[in-house]
Design an enzyme around this catalytic site. Structure first.
Site, short mmCIF file in Angstrom:
data_model
loop_
_atom_site.label_atom_id
_atom_site.label_comp_id
_atom_site.label_asym_id
_atom_site.label_seq_id
_atom_site.Cartn_x
_atom_site.Cartn_y
_atom_site.Cartn_z
N LYS A 31 -14.94 -12.74 9.31
CA LYS A 31 -15.53 -13.41 8.53
C LYS A 31 -15.96 -12.40 7.53
CE LYS A 31 -17.80 -15.40 12.98
NZ LYS A 31 -18.52 -15.19 14.19
N GLN A 52 -22.03 -12.01 17.49
CA GLN A 52 -21.23 -12.13 17.95
C GLN A 52 -21.32 -12.05 19.29
OE1 GLN A 52 -18.33 -13.14 16.11
NE2 GLN A 52 -17.27 -13.85 17.38
N ASP A 84 -25.74 -19.41 13.01
CA ASP A 84 -25.01 -19.68 13.93
C ASP A 84 -25.50 -21.42 14.71
OD1 ASP A 84 -22.78 -19.27 14.16
OD2 ASP A 84 -23.35 -17.42 15.96
#
Ligand code: NAD
Length: 277
Positions: A47, A91, A114
């Protein structure tokens, strides 16, 4: 047609890079890592690499495994309030003592790159504009690249996770496909998948889907990531299926790079909302 996800992602990233180059203030993504899960560290690296390529500022906040839920919530509150931060990503997986769902719901829905905050989950269900998880967005971009006209097609999604299968089934429905969602308890899976014009597999079972599951001329997207004998492979037995399909994605170099690329697109979208905050 074999779709090269790495090349496709590069095209998307180049377009995004050109848009970001023109901006005076760059978009900023904050990534929170709790603990030191090896896979998480490797995902974060890819990322970070993509962010640096397109010109998105990348802020990595590392917290110890013992971080409490309250401490994490406080951190998210601070990031929510920070006007220089456009996107927030926590995460996964989080340590067991932390309620991941609660954390997702704590992220400002306008910074939820997300797409896992329940407001965004609801918006997708209502076919309203919001943030959508990156892997399903990547699958939709791949289907576009395959040139399939989704409207009216029978799309079968195997897997119903909140990260992949479930949001993807809604995106396909919103694109006017007739959608069947299969899962662990589905009976006679083959009889359903053989009717699929579009088949997306997201189950996490190495090479589970062979040619006996496939309709001739189907479009197949393999989301699975499995490690077998030190090598990566998908949920589809690529070699057995490739000659029967119209188009397919390989693993690696399929959906994976598109997932990371769609995260960058979501950060840009969050940046565009900045003015409205
Ligand atoms: P998950 O474990 O949360 O969900 C798996 C789903 O598959 C469940 O709904 C389950 O019911 C279903 N399933 C499992 N075995 C099945 C079977 N034999 N028949 C029918 N249904 C079955 O997993 P997930 O997070 O949705 O991920 C799925 C796979 O996709 C994993 O391999 C994961 O590593 C991969 N993944 C890849 C990316 C990417 O960027 N390429 C992103 C996310 C997940």
């Amino acid at each position: 047609m074999i779709i090269n996800g790495t090349e496709l992602a590069l095209r998307y990233k180049d377009e995004l890079k050109a848009k970001i180059e023109k901006l005076e203030v760059k978009p900023k993504l904050a990534v929170v890592l709790v603990g030191d899960n090896k896979a998480s560290i490797s995902y974060i690296k890819s990322k970070e690499k993509a962010a640096s390529y397109v010109g998105i500022e990348f802020l990595l906040i590392k917290k110890e495994e013992e971080t409490t839920q309250d401490e994490l919530i406080k951190l998210i509150d601070d990031l929510n309030k920070d006007d220089t931060v456009d996107g927030i990503l926590v995460q996964m997986p989080l340590p067991k003592h932390i309620d991941a769902k609660m954390i997702m719901d704590h992220i400002d829905p306008d910074k939820d790159v997300d797409g896992l905050n329940k407001l965004n989950v609801g918006k997708l269900a209502l076919h309203e504009d919001g943030f959508v998880p990156c892997t399903p967005l990547g699958v939709m971009a791949i289907l576009k690249e395959m040139g399939v006209d989704i409207k009216g097609k029978h799309a079968v999604v195997i897997g119903r996770s909140s990260l992949v299968g479930s949001p993807l089934s809604k995106l396909l429905l919103n694109a006017d496909a007739t959608v069947t969602v299969c899962h662990r308890n589905t009976q006679d899976l083959k009889s359903i998948t053989r009717l699929a014009d579009i088949l997306v597999v997201a189950i996490g079972q190495a090479r589970y889907i062979d040619d006996s599951y496939i309709k001739e001329g189907a479009y197949v997207v393999d989301v699975g990531i499995n490690h077998v004998d030190g090598k990566l492979c998908g949920d589809v037995d690529f070699d057995k299926v490739v000659d029967k399909v119209k188009a397919i994605t390989p693993v690696p170099k399929g959906v994976g790079p598109m997932t990371v690329c769609m995260l960058m697109e979501n950060v840009y979208k969050a940046y565009e909302l900045r003015g409205k905050r």
